[in-house]
Design an enzyme around this catalytic site. Structure first.
Site, mmCIF file in Angstrom:
data_model
loop_
_atom_site.group_PDB
_atom_site.id
_atom_site.type_symbol
_atom_site.label_atom_id
_atom_site.label_comp_id
_atom_site.label_asym_id
_atom_site.label_seq_id
_atom_site.Cartn_x
_atom_site.Cartn_y
_atom_site.Cartn_z
ATOM 1 N N GLU A 126 -18.138 22.307 39.358
ATOM 2 C CA GLU A 126 -17.302 23.494 39.490
ATOM 3 C C GLU A 126 -17.059 24.182 38.149
ATOM 4 O OE1 GLU A 126 -13.784 22.061 41.358
ATOM 5 O OE2 GLU A 126 -14.818 21.379 43.175
ATOM 6 N N ARG A 152 -16.151 17.627 39.850
ATOM 7 C CA ARG A 152 -15.476 18.635 39.024
ATOM 8 C C ARG A 152 -16.459 19.326 38.081
ATOM 9 N NH1 ARG A 152 -10.303 14.842 37.416
ATOM 10 N NH2 ARG A 152 -9.093 15.113 39.353
ATOM 11 N N THR A 174 -6.217 20.102 31.640
ATOM 12 C CA THR A 174 -5.026 20.364 32.450
ATOM 13 C C THR A 174 -3.801 19.687 31.852
ATOM 14 O OG1 THR A 174 -6.363 20.529 34.455
ATOM 15 C CG2 THR A 174 -4.016 20.125 34.749
ATOM 16 N N GLY A 221 -10.184 10.029 28.308
ATOM 17 C CA GLY A 221 -10.710 9.989 29.663
ATOM 18 C C GLY A 221 -12.121 10.516 29.717
ATOM 19 N N ASN A 222 -12.760 10.285 30.833
ATOM 20 C CA ASN A 222 -14.140 10.693 31.057
ATOM 21 C C ASN A 222 -14.283 12.219 31.005
ATOM 22 O OD1 ASN A 222 -16.897 10.530 31.748
ATOM 23 N ND2 ASN A 222 -16.517 9.056 33.371
ATOM 24 N N ILE A 223 -15.495 12.696 30.978
ATOM 25 C CA ILE A 223 -15.752 14.128 31.079
ATOM 26 C C ILE A 223 -15.237 14.610 32.429
ATOM 27 C CG2 ILE A 223 -17.560 15.897 31.096
ATOM 28 C CD1 ILE A 223 -19.299 13.879 29.508
ATOM 29 N N SER A 283 -12.148 14.553 33.493
ATOM 30 C CA SER A 283 -11.079 13.712 34.042
ATOM 31 C C SER A 283 -9.738 14.443 34.118
ATOM 32 C CB SER A 283 -10.919 12.444 33.192
ATOM 33 O OG SER A 283 -10.591 12.773 31.857
ATOM 34 N N GLY A 284 -9.656 15.639 33.545
ATOM 35 C CA GLY A 284 -8.420 16.415 33.612
ATOM 36 C C GLY A 284 -7.679 16.536 32.300
ATOM 37 N N GLU A 343 -6.889 15.884 22.130
ATOM 38 C CA GLU A 343 -7.893 15.580 23.136
ATOM 39 C C GLU A 343 -8.899 14.602 22.537
ATOM 40 O OE1 GLU A 343 -10.999 17.876 26.162
ATOM 41 O OE2 GLU A 343 -10.037 18.973 24.526
#
Length: 243
Positions: free
Chosen positions: A177, A174, A47, A39-41, A43-44, A115
């Site tokens: 943050e 995101r 988590t 997933g993108n930077i 993107s979760g 990841e």
């Protein structure tokens, strides 16, 4: 010269046999599942990995960002964001090496969750540098030659790709943050380009070979809703299935 049954060792690889296709493979790990979270930077992915790390039979490998930030006192990750044309090949060569190292390290549990992967390193991030004009053609050619040699000569099994599909706008919010110093200068346009490359690769399947089935999870929701999605998809992910 070592025979196929003998062990070949280097600082990063320990190979023990050859597959029927002539690729170097590891012995004794054929039945262990490998799941790559893509997933993108922002993107979760973190988590998602934290959620599944609580499962006792899963080994979780995060991207080796600490290595990319400190290679004998140098920070190629930070240098790349400051001047991608000069430092892109330096960082991406090292990323290719460290991701290969992760793929080939001994799996300590019945299942490994990673990841990203060596595939997205090449198909997404190297490709974006080249297409945006920030990687010279000669640098791209050298990285491509290395990648092709690796994938043609070494078995890098992936059983399932979990694609956390999130909008570039959500990822950008995101990022604001988070507290990663190198990411403070990432513009929305960069995230849009990365998103399109992921969509072409894993959704449209029009750009590059997809090495495993793909399970798509919408990743624009907040933390609690994302955890619910992981719970709903838990059985599929742990079985290595996208159906």
């Amino acid at each position: 010269m070592l025979s196929p049954s003998e062990t070949k060792k280097s600082g990063y690889l320990t190979m023990q046999s050859y597959s029927s296709q002539g690729k170097l493979v590891r012995n004794g790990e054929k039945n262990k599942l490998v799941i790559c979270i893509e997933g993108n930077i922002a993107s979760g992915k973190t988590t998602c990995l934290e959620y599944f790390s609580k499962t006792s039979n899963i080994e979780v490998l995060t991207e080796p960002v600490s290595k990319w930030r400190n290679v004998r006192g140098h920070n190629p990750l930070g240098l790349m964001y400051q001047d991608p044309t000069r430092w892109g090949i330096t960082l991406q060569t090292y990323i290719q090496l460290t991701m290969l190292d992760q793929h080939l390290s001994t799996i300590s549990a019945p299942m490994r969750m990673m990841e990203r992967s060596i595939y997205s390193a090449k198909y997404i991030f190297v490709e974006n540098l080249y297409r945006s004009g920030k990687m010279p053609e000669v640098d791209f050619a050298v990285l491509s030659e290395w990648f092709e040699w690796i994938t043609q000569n070494i078995a890098i099994p992936v059983d399932l790709i979990v694609y956390l599909q999130s909008s570039p706008q959500t990822c950008h919010e995101r990022l604001k943050e988070r507290c990663r110093e190198e990411e403070k200068i990432i513009p929305l346009e960069y995230l849009e380009a990365i998103h399109q490359l992921y969509e072409d690769w894993l959704i449209k399947k029009t750009s590059f070979n997809v090495p495993a089935p793909v399970l798509v999870i919408s990743a624009d929701d907040d933390l609690q809703k994302m955890i619910l999605q992981y719970e709903e998809n838990r059985e599929k992910i742990l079985s290595g299935s996208n159906v």
